[in-house]
Design a protein around this motif. Structure first.
Motif, PDB file in Angstrom:
ATOM      1  N   HIS A 156     -16.749 -37.520  -7.168  1.00  0.00           N
ATOM      2  CA  HIS A 156     -16.544 -38.602  -6.180  1.00  0.00           C
ATOM      3  C   HIS A 156     -15.082 -38.665  -5.766  1.00  0.00           C
TER       4      HIS A 156
ATOM      5  N   HIS B  46     -12.330 -39.535  -2.002  1.00  0.00           N
ATOM      6  CA  HIS B  46     -12.100 -39.733  -0.567  1.00  0.00           C
ATOM      7  C   HIS B  46     -10.744 -39.096  -0.294  1.00  0.00           C
TER       8      HIS B  46
ATOM      9  N   HIS C 228     -21.804 -45.592  -2.891  1.00  0.00           N
ATOM     10  CA  HIS C 228     -21.188 -46.464  -3.898  1.00  0.00           C
ATOM     11  C   HIS C 228     -22.216 -47.501  -4.338  1.00  0.00           C
TER      12      HIS C 228
ATOM     13  N   HIS D  84     -19.551 -45.033  -9.349  1.00  0.00           N
ATOM     14  CA  HIS D  84     -19.173 -46.197 -10.171  1.00  0.00           C
ATOM     15  C   HIS D  84     -20.280 -46.671 -11.101  1.00  0.00           C
TER      16      HIS D  84
ATOM     17  N   ASP E   1     -12.229 -40.501  -7.676  1.00  0.00           N
ATOM     18  CA  ASP E   1     -12.357 -41.500  -6.611  1.00  0.00           C
ATOM     19  C   ASP E   1     -11.222 -41.354  -5.610  1.00  0.00           C
TER      20      ASP E   1
HETATM   21 ZN   LIG Z   1     -15.226 -44.300  -3.641  1.00  0.00          ZN
END
Ligand SMILES: [Zn+2]
Length: 459
Positions: free
Chosen positions: A66, A68, A232, A269, A320
Motif C-alpha cells: 500500500h 501513494h 482503505h 489499514h 502507505d
Molecule cells: Zn493510504
C-alpha cells in the motif's frame, strides 16, 4: 536464455515452506526464474552472470502492499504535521489538486527509488487523484525506468463535499469517467501472466470519498477482468462513525454489502476490526495491508496484527503514502511492524491475548510471503525453484549491525534500518553496490524538491 548464479551469501533466507536459512547459500536462475536454491557447493559453477554475495545477508525481495507515491511531494507539510486522518486530508487535498503529470512522474521515481534502496522489489501504488490531465499511465511509464514490479491501483474519488463526502468537489471525478478509465488502463496495461512486471488494480479510495454505487460497479468491473480490488477500510474511529451514521454499518459490513470481500480483495489499514470481523476476513479470504508507521503518524490506532495471523488472514506490509509516514522505507516498516505489534500486546492485551511477541522472522515474513499473498502473487515472496528471481542483499559489516551478528536475520530487523547493497528483480539488478542502476538521483531529487515547493506554495 540468460543465467544468473548467486553464491556464497553468508546467510540466504528462503522463506520457503520449510523456512530454510542456508549458510553459504545461493541460487541459480534462468531468464529471471529460480531453478535451484541451496548451499553454493550444490549449484552449477557457471552462468552468464555470477554474483558473489560473500559478507552479505540475502533475502527474498520485499513487497509493499500500500502506497501513494505522489505524496512524496507533500512530506512533513507544516499544516498536516499534527493532524489526524480527516484533518490531515483536508489540509492536503487543495495542494494535491495542483498535481500535474510531470509531478506524477517525479514522485513515482523518487518514491520507487527509495523503496528499491530499502529492499522493495514489488510495489503496489494507489493513485486516486487525477487533476490537470494526470493519468495512471504517467506513473506506469515512470516506474519502468526504476525497474521494480508495479501493481498500479487505479484509485478514484466520486463523493465530494457537496454530496456528504470528505474531499472538495474539485478533486472528485464522475463515476462513469472513472469506470471508463479503469477499463482503459486494464486493457492497455494489465499483465496477468506469471512473472508480470505490471498489473492493474481497481481501487476506489475509501468509504468517505466514494459512493456505494461506484464501489459495487468497481467490484463488478474488476471481476469481469480478473484484476484485484483494493481500498482503505477501518482506518480510524472517525471513519467507523461515518460508516455507522451514513450507511448504518461498521466498515467491514458496509464493504461486504457492496461485494467487497474475497481472495481478490485487500484492505489498507484494517485497524479497527473486532474479533468477529477478523474471523469474517479469514473466512472470506480478504487481505490486509498493515501500515504501522502511518497508523502511528496519524494516531489512527493499533491493528490486531497477531490476531490476523492466528486467524489465517492474508497480511502484508505497506509504507502507505509518503505524506503519512513520511518515508518509503520497507525495511524500516518491517521494524515498525515488529515494534508496534509489541506495543499493542502491552497496551491493548485484548487484541493480542496470547501474550507472545512478534518475532523478527515473522515480521520479515509479512514483508515477503505475506505481501506476495496479499497481491495475489504465487510467483513471488520466497526463493525456491519456480519463483521469480527477486532478491535483496545487505552487507553485514555495516555500522548499524556492529555487535548484532549473533543472528544476522534479527539484526536486519532490530537494528537501524539499512539501505540494501543489492536488489535484483527478475534476474536484473536494480540496485548494485548500494546505488540505483539507471537512475541518476541528485538531479531527480532537485527537480522533485522544486515541484514540491511549487505545489505547496500554490504557484
Ligand atoms: Zn493510504
Amino acid at each position: 536464455m540468460p543465467t544468473l548464479l548467486v553464491r556464497h551469501a553468508d546467510l540466504l533466507v528462503t522463506m520457503d515452506g520449510a523456512r530454510r536459512e542456508i549458510a553459504g547459500g545461493g541460487l541459480f536462475a534462468r531468464d529471471g526464474w529460480v531453478e535451484q536454491v541451496g548451499p553454493s557447493s550444490t549449484l552449477p559453477d557457471r552462468a552468464d552472470e555470477i554474483l558473489d554475495l560473500s559478507g552479505h545477508l540475502a533475502l527474498p525481495g520485499l513487497v509493499n502492499t500500500h502506497h501513494h507515491l505522489y505524496q512524496t511531494l507533500t512530506r512533513s507539510v507544516p499544516a498536516a504535521q499534527d493532524a489526524d486522518l480527516f484533518h490531515w486530508l483536508r489540509a492536503l487535498y487543495p495542494i494535491w489538486a495542483r498535481l500535474k503529470p510531470d509531478d506524477i512522474r517525479l514522485s513515482t521515481q523518487i518514491g520507487l527509488a527509495e523503496l528499491a534502496l530499502s529492499g522493495c522489489t514489488t510495489a503496489s501504488d494507489h493513485l486516486y487523484l487525477y487533476p490537470n490531465g494526470c493519468r495512471l499511465d504517467d506513473e506506469i511509464a515512470a516506474a519502468a525506468q526504476v525497474g521494480i514490479r508495479l501493481h498500479a491501483a487505479r484509485g478514484s474519488m466520486s463523493l465530494g463535499e457537496s454530496q456528504g463526502g470528505l474531499p472538495p468537489d474539485s478533486v472528485v471525478e464522475k463515476a462513469e469517467a472513472i469506470l471508463d478509465d479503469c477499463q482503459r488502463v486494464i486493457e492497455a496495461h494489465h499483465d496477468p501472466k506469471p512473472g508480470a512486471m505490471l498489473r492493474i488494480v481497481v481501487a476506489p479510495c475509501s468509504p468517505f470519498s466514494v459512493t456505494a454505487d461506484l464501489m459495487r460497479e468497481s467490484a463488478a468491473l474488476a471481476r469481469a477482468y480478473g484484476v484485484s480490488l483494493h481500498t482503505h477500510l477501518a482506518e480510524t474511529l472517525d471513519e467507523e462513525r461515518f460508516c455507522l451514521e451514513t450507511f448504518g454499518h461498521r466498515p467491514l459490513a458496509y464493504a461486504e454489502t457492496l461485494d467487497w470481500s474475497g481472495a481478490d480483495v485487500w484492505f489498507a489499514h484494517a485497524v479497527h476490526m473486532n474479533p468477529g470481523e477478523v474471523s469474517r476476513m479469514a473466512a472470506s479470504g480478504s487481505g490486509v495491508a498493515h501500515c504501522p508507521s502511518s497508523n502511528m503518524r496519524l494516531a489512527s490506532g493499533i491493528a490486531p496484527l497477531r490476531r490476523y495471523r492466528r486467524a489465517g488472514v492474508r497480511v502484508g506490509l505497506g509504507v502507505d503514502g509518503s505524506a503519512s509516514n513520511d518515508s518509503s522505507h520497507m525495511l524500516a516498516e518491517v521494524r515498525q511492524a515488529l515494534l508496534l505489534s509489541r506495543l499493542g500486546a502491552a497496551a491493548r492485551p485484548e487484541i493480542d491475548e496470547d501474550g507472545e511477541l512478534l518475532t523478527a522472522r515473522q515480521a520479515l515474513e509479512l514483508a515477503t510471503r505475506g505481501g506476495a499473498a496479499v497481491l495475489g502473487r504465487d510467483d513471488l515472496g520466497s526463493l525456491e525453484p519456480g519463483k521469480c528471481a527477486d532478491f535483496i542483499a545487505v552487507r553485514l559489516d555495516r555500522l548499524e549491525y556492529a555487535g548484532g551478528l549473533h543472528d544476522p536475520i534479527a539484526a536486519a530487523v532490530f537494528c537501524a534500518p539499512a539501505s540494501v547493497d543489492v536488489a535484483v528483480v527478475h534476474g536484473r539488478k536494480v540496485v548494485d553496490q548500494g546505488r540505483l542502476v539507471g537512475i541518476d538521483l541528485p538531479p531527480l531529487i532537485e527537480q522533485h524538491n522544486r515541484a514540491a515547493a511549487r505545489l505547496v506554495r500554490g504557484d
